[in-house]
Design a protein around this motif. Structure first.
Motif, mmCIF file in Angstrom:
data_model
loop_
_atom_site.group_PDB
_atom_site.id
_atom_site.type_symbol
_atom_site.label_atom_id
_atom_site.label_comp_id
_atom_site.label_asym_id
_atom_site.label_seq_id
_atom_site.Cartn_x
_atom_site.Cartn_y
_atom_site.Cartn_z
ATOM 1 N N ASN A 37 -21.046 -37.770 13.374
ATOM 2 C CA ASN A 37 -21.081 -36.974 14.599
ATOM 3 C C ASN A 37 -20.537 -37.759 15.797
ATOM 4 O O ASN A 37 -19.961 -37.167 16.720
ATOM 5 C CB ASN A 37 -22.508 -36.493 14.872
ATOM 6 C CG ASN A 37 -22.971 -35.485 13.827
ATOM 7 O OD1 ASN A 37 -22.154 -34.810 13.195
ATOM 8 N ND2 ASN A 37 -24.274 -35.398 13.611
ATOM 9 N N ASP A 40 -16.793 -37.541 15.362
ATOM 10 C CA ASP A 40 -16.341 -36.178 15.690
ATOM 11 C C ASP A 40 -16.300 -35.973 17.207
ATOM 12 O O ASP A 40 -15.369 -35.364 17.738
ATOM 13 C CB ASP A 40 -17.281 -35.140 15.055
ATOM 14 C CG ASP A 40 -17.098 -35.044 13.544
ATOM 15 O OD1 ASP A 40 -16.153 -35.661 13.010
ATOM 16 O OD2 ASP A 40 -17.923 -34.359 12.891
ATOM 17 N N ALA A 41 -17.321 -36.485 17.909
ATOM 18 C CA ALA A 41 -17.351 -36.332 19.369
ATOM 19 C C ALA A 41 -16.224 -37.124 20.016
ATOM 20 O O ALA A 41 -15.565 -36.654 20.951
ATOM 21 C CB ALA A 41 -18.710 -36.781 19.911
ATOM 22 N N ALA A 43 -13.377 -37.754 18.876
ATOM 23 C CA ALA A 43 -12.080 -37.097 18.663
ATOM 24 C C ALA A 43 -11.715 -36.217 19.858
ATOM 25 O O ALA A 43 -10.544 -35.930 20.094
ATOM 26 C CB ALA A 43 -12.119 -36.274 17.379
ATOM 27 N N LYS A 44 -12.725 -35.825 20.636
ATOM 28 C CA LYS A 44 -12.482 -34.990 21.828
ATOM 29 C C LYS A 44 -12.380 -35.831 23.096
ATOM 30 O O LYS A 44 -12.314 -35.289 24.200
ATOM 31 C CB LYS A 44 -13.636 -33.982 21.983
ATOM 32 C CG LYS A 44 -13.774 -33.036 20.800
ATOM 33 C CD LYS A 44 -15.055 -32.207 20.932
ATOM 34 C CE LYS A 44 -15.310 -31.436 19.636
ATOM 35 N NZ LYS A 44 -16.705 -30.979 19.529
ATOM 36 N N LEU A 45 -12.402 -37.153 22.948
ATOM 37 C CA LEU A 45 -12.405 -38.048 24.117
ATOM 38 C C LEU A 45 -11.328 -39.125 23.976
ATOM 39 O O LEU A 45 -11.639 -40.311 23.821
ATOM 40 C CB LEU A 45 -13.787 -38.700 24.260
ATOM 41 C CG LEU A 45 -14.933 -37.758 24.633
ATOM 42 C CD1 LEU A 45 -16.284 -38.395 24.340
ATOM 43 C CD2 LEU A 45 -14.830 -37.368 26.113
ATOM 44 N N PRO A 46 -10.075 -38.734 24.049
ATOM 45 C CA PRO A 46 -8.996 -39.700 23.840
ATOM 46 C C PRO A 46 -8.999 -40.848 24.851
ATOM 47 O O PRO A 46 -8.457 -41.920 24.566
ATOM 48 C CB PRO A 46 -7.725 -38.850 23.965
ATOM 49 C CG PRO A 46 -8.145 -37.586 24.641
ATOM 50 C CD PRO A 46 -9.574 -37.364 24.270
ATOM 51 N N ASP A 49 -10.193 -44.078 23.381
ATOM 52 C CA ASP A 49 -9.498 -44.682 22.240
ATOM 53 C C ASP A 49 -9.374 -46.190 22.431
ATOM 54 O O ASP A 49 -9.001 -46.664 23.503
ATOM 55 C CB ASP A 49 -8.072 -44.093 22.092
ATOM 56 C CG ASP A 49 -8.102 -42.723 21.410
ATOM 57 O OD1 ASP A 49 -9.197 -42.267 21.050
ATOM 58 O OD2 ASP A 49 -7.020 -42.127 21.272
ATOM 59 N N ILE A 63 -18.178 -38.975 30.962
ATOM 60 C CA ILE A 63 -17.980 -37.759 30.165
ATOM 61 C C ILE A 63 -18.525 -36.580 30.962
ATOM 62 O O ILE A 63 -19.740 -36.466 31.152
ATOM 63 C CB ILE A 63 -18.701 -37.876 28.803
ATOM 64 C CG1 ILE A 63 -18.258 -39.151 28.071
ATOM 65 C CG2 ILE A 63 -18.418 -36.639 27.946
ATOM 66 C CD1 ILE A 63 -19.085 -39.467 26.828
ATOM 67 N N ASP A 65 -18.411 -33.211 30.438
ATOM 68 C CA ASP A 65 -19.043 -32.123 29.711
ATOM 69 C C ASP A 65 -20.427 -32.561 29.213
ATOM 70 O O ASP A 65 -20.554 -33.528 28.454
ATOM 71 C CB ASP A 65 -18.156 -31.720 28.518
ATOM 72 C CG ASP A 65 -18.747 -30.565 27.736
ATOM 73 O OD1 ASP A 65 -18.397 -29.414 28.057
ATOM 74 O OD2 ASP A 65 -19.561 -30.815 26.819
ATOM 75 N N LEU A 68 -21.073 -32.677 25.370
ATOM 76 C CA LEU A 68 -20.315 -33.750 24.731
ATOM 77 C C LEU A 68 -20.918 -35.120 25.093
ATOM 78 O O LEU A 68 -21.019 -36.013 24.244
ATOM 79 C CB LEU A 68 -18.842 -33.670 25.164
ATOM 80 C CG LEU A 68 -17.842 -34.550 24.421
ATOM 81 C CD1 LEU A 68 -17.906 -34.341 22.916
ATOM 82 C CD2 LEU A 68 -16.421 -34.262 24.941
#
Ligand code: MN3
Length: 207
Positions: A37, A40-41, A43-46, A49, A63, A65, A68
């Motif tokens: 998880n 997966d989370a 992946a929405k927060l480039p 990286d 963050i 949101d 998220l």
């Protein structure tokens, strides 16, 4: 992709202190779930990286949101906290630390026995699910604390304090064997703490 810590001993190796089914479920279900998880989370927060998990946990307020942010806090914490937990347990654990960590424990707490008492009190005093911690800062100071849920001292201090030992006091860490007796689990935990690894984690922080 963050990888879950692979336990280098058998699931039954900490018996009778921590039972096989608890270890198996804790690692392959709970920890695996947090790790999946978290990834997966992310992946929405480039924008995160390339950052380490510790860095991400100091930057949760970036963050926007709320859902998220909660996903990263809960699952990133769960990922990191369990890596730490399993890495500081060993079938050859127990006993007492030596060297520089032992000296600092003596200065701060008056010895290993009072430290164990403070850690146990932190674990017993945590209402509901959470963790008890021994943490260090860059100056080599030590402190005991407790956090709820999958929070940890890195989040709370924005990285000023890093845990070098974490005690999981969620019921999933002990209920199969110890039922409601959290205190019995805490006593057993100290029979399998790998103090040599805790000492290495302490030394690494000061380096
Ligand atoms: Mn757990």
């Amino acid at each position: 992709m963050f990888q879950q810590y692979e336990i280098p001993y058998a699931y039954n190796a900490l018996e009778p202190h921590i039972d096989e089914l608890t270890m198996l479920t804790h690692s392959t279900k709970h920890h695996a779930g947090y790790t999946k998880n978290f990834n997966d989370a992310l992946a929405k927060l480039p924008q995160f990286d390339g950052l380490g998990a510790e860095q991400i946990l100091t930057r949760l307020d970036e963050i926007s949101d709320a859902a998220l942010r909660a996903a990263v806090q809960n699952n990133g914490g769960g990922f990191y906290n369990h890596n730490l937990y399993f890495a500081h347990l060993s079938p050859n654990g127990g006993g007492e630390p030596s060297g520089e960590l032992a000296a600092q424990i003596e200065r701060t707490f008056g010895g290993i026995a009072p430290l164990r008492e403070q850690l146990s009190a932190a674990g017993m005093g945590r209402f509901g699910s959470g963790w008890a911690w021994l943490s260090a800062n860059a100056a080599g100071e030590l402190k005991v604390s407790s956090t709820p849920n999958q929070d940890n001292p890195i989040m709370e201090s924005k990285g000023a304090w890093t845990p070098i030992l974490g005690i999981d006091v969620w019921e999933h860490a002990y209920y199969l064997k110890y039922r409601n007796l959290r205190g019995d689990y805490l006593k057993a935990f100290f029979e399998v703490v790998d103090w040599q690894q805790v000492a290495r984690s302490y030394a690494a922080l000061k380096a």
